[in-house]
Design an enzyme around this catalytic site. Structure first.
Site, short mmCIF file in Angstrom:
data_model
loop_
_atom_site.label_atom_id
_atom_site.label_comp_id
_atom_site.label_asym_id
_atom_site.label_seq_id
_atom_site.Cartn_x
_atom_site.Cartn_y
_atom_site.Cartn_z
N GLU A 1 0.81 -1.22 0.00
CA GLU A 1 0.00 0.00 0.00
C GLU A 1 0.85 1.27 0.00
O GLU A 1 0.50 2.26 -0.64
CB GLU A 1 -0.92 -0.02 1.23
CG GLU A 1 -2.06 0.96 1.17
CD GLU A 1 -3.06 0.63 0.07
OE1 GLU A 1 -3.01 1.31 -0.96
OE2 GLU A 1 -3.87 -0.30 0.25
N VAL B 1 2.30 3.49 -3.36
CA VAL B 1 1.53 4.43 -4.21
C VAL B 1 0.58 5.26 -3.35
O VAL B 1 -0.22 4.72 -2.60
CB VAL B 1 0.70 3.67 -5.27
CG1 VAL B 1 -0.02 4.66 -6.20
CG2 VAL B 1 1.56 2.72 -6.08
N LYS C 1 4.83 4.30 -9.96
CA LYS C 1 3.59 4.04 -9.20
C LYS C 1 2.50 3.51 -10.12
O LYS C 1 1.77 2.57 -9.77
CB LYS C 1 3.14 5.34 -8.52
CG LYS C 1 4.07 5.78 -7.40
CD LYS C 1 3.77 7.20 -6.97
CE LYS C 1 4.66 7.62 -5.81
NZ LYS C 1 4.59 9.05 -5.53
#
Lengths: 164, 342
Positions: B153, B156, B229
């Site tokens: 998590e 990004v 990302k």
């Protein structure tokens, strides 16, 4: 597709129902009906009908059927909903044929360049421009953006597209 | 899913989940601070590029507190010079938290650490974009093969729960597209250029003076960080195989105050937008209409819009970077693993 018909009817009960019989024959679906009483002459009143119809061929058949049945058709046609797309272009635009080529290309694809704005802060500094075109459908829009992108690449310009 | 060490000790209490942390930079210190208040976890090892400290039964709380406060790890009494790989490969732990510096060219050494931990059946939490942007599917396959959880998590959008929202909340939804503002530095620069009508170079200098942009800003302003990302989103949400190399990338260095002003006259803002769907991935400056929630995102804030089938568009907004924000995402992943593997 969406289309509109303006036809003269006698202002008496049952006239509209008769006219709409043609709609059933070509699988058209009425969306709205408006009597234009302001344009009434004697007992004749123009009626504007917006409807959905499968394709252009069905629309042509409808016009023939209406005229053969003796209806006075003032206008009939597809309703074109244009979407307006703006892209940004940054770089040395003036002095190249980049913009001319863009307009030609967009035009060839069936879209229409309707606005162009440019800022040129100083000599030898990159210009910033907005190019706006009108397009009938998504495919035309995507093709036009893609072709503008290719020309930007060719002339070393930065293209700024809308987000979606 | 492989269970973490959960057998009761002699007094019948569940043992803590043993965590190995690689990287004690800003994020590492933030993670240490938070983890110290959570008795369900115990930090058994920490490694940096210079060496490591390790204790199978957990490192002392006092030493960890001092380290979280900034004390050098090399000053610890039990500090050993050596490679982090020694810890990853040979020592006992349940979860590897990989927080070393991102390398987007070859993803090393982090990729090797992660791969080794997964091969050994250790769960993985990371904030490191490089290995996931370049090798997502290799790592994901290893995790599945060895029944491990891989959580990322923090890679990004900082504290924004993008992946857990898609994985858990939208589990039954088909995600059509993901678009967003995922780089705070470029959003700050574009916001300031728009507000003050000043050129890119001037705002970049201001951002560097304020510590928002690096001395070498290319990683941000050329869209490399955003592309990494986006590649993680492309690989994990849309199954892209060579995600990073497939991202079309354009940075913000040529954006002018004049184009921002012209766009504003037509009710547009210009943002560096990351967009991904099944067709492809792109990072580029884009016009965003004022009715789009992304248009109002200013400064270093991040935001992402997830387009779903029946739930429609869902926009999440939050701080995209920072010690506490990134640490919060890491800890959320760690807690998720703990809850799913006890």
């Amino acid at each position: 597709m969406k289309a509109s018909l303006k036809v003269i009817l006698r202002d008496t009960p049952g006239q509209l129902r008769k006219a709409l019989e043609v709609f059933e024959n070509v699988n058209a679906n009425v969306i709205s009906v408006m009597h234009v009483h302001g344009e009434k002459v004697g007992d004749e009143v123009p009626v504007e009908i917006i409807f959905g119809i499968p394709d252009r061929e069905a629309l042509q058949r409808m016009e023939i059927l209406l005229r053969e049945s003796g209806w006075k058709v003032l206008s009939i046609g597809k309703i074109v909903q244009l979407s307006r797309i703006t892209v940004g272009i940054i770089g040395h635009i003036i002095g190249t044929k980049s913009f001319e080529e863009m307009i030609t290309k967009v035009d060839e694809l069936g879209a229409n360049v309707c606005d162009f704005s440019i800022r040129m802060p100083a000599k030898n500094i990159e210009s910033s421009a907005l190019l706006t075109f009108e397009s009938e459908n998504n495919e035309c829009t995507e093709n036009a953006i893609s072709e503008i992108g290719k020309l930007c690449e060719k002339y070393g310009l930065l293209l700024i597209k809308p987000v979606s | 899913m492989r269970k973490v060490w959960s057998s009761p000790n002699q007094t019948g209490e569940l043992m803590s989940v043993r965590v190995l942390i690689l990287g004690v930079g800003t994020v590492g210190k933030g993670v240490l601070k938070t983890i110290l208040g959570k008795p369900e976890f115990s930090v058994c090892g920490i490694a940096s590029s210079k060496g490591y400290i390790y204790s199978e039964n957990g490192l002392g709380q006092e030493a960890l507190k001092q380290m979280a406060a900034g004390k050098k790890m090399s000053d610890a009494a039990d500090f050993k010079q050596g490679s982090a790989m020694e810890l990853v490969k040979e020592k006992e732990y349940d979860v590897l938290i990989e927080l070393t510096t991102t390398d987007i060219k070859n993803a090393e050494p982090a990729f090797s650490y992660m791969g080794e931990a997964l091969v050994r059946g250790k769960h993985l939490v990371t904030s490191n974009k490089g290995p996931l942007a370049l090798h997502f599917h290799e790592l994901d396959s290893l995790a599945k093969k060895n029944e491990c959880m891989m959580r990322f998590e923090a890679t990004v959008g900082g504290a924004i729960p993008i992946f857990s929202t898609i994985r858990d909340y939208l589990a039954d939804e088909k995600v059509g597209s993901v678009k967003g503002i995922l780089n705070g530095t470029t959003n700050y620069i574009l916001s300031r250029m728009f507000e003050e009508r000043i050129p890119y170079a001037t705002v970049l200098k201001e951002a560097q003076d304020r510590g928002i942009a690096e001395k070498d800003p290319s990683y941000d302003v050329e869209g490399i960080d955003a592309a990494a990302k986006l590649a993680i989103i492309g690989a994990s949400v849309f199954g892209k195989k060579n995600a990073y190399s497939e991202v079309k990338r354009t940075g913000i260095t040529h954006v002018t105050p004049e184009i921002l002003e012209l766009a504003a006259q037509r009710n547009y803002r210009i943002k560096l937008i990351c967009s991904a769907d099944s067709k492809g991935m792109e990072v580029s400056p884009r016009f965003v209409g004022l009715s789009d929630p992304l248009a109002s995102i200013s400064g270093t804030t991040n935001a992402v819009t997830i387009e779903t089938g029946s739930a429609g568009p869902l926009t999440l907004v939050g701080r995209g970077a920072g010690q506490n924000e990134t640490a919060a995402a890491v800890i959320a992943d760690l807690v998720n693993i703990e809850k799913n593997t006890r």
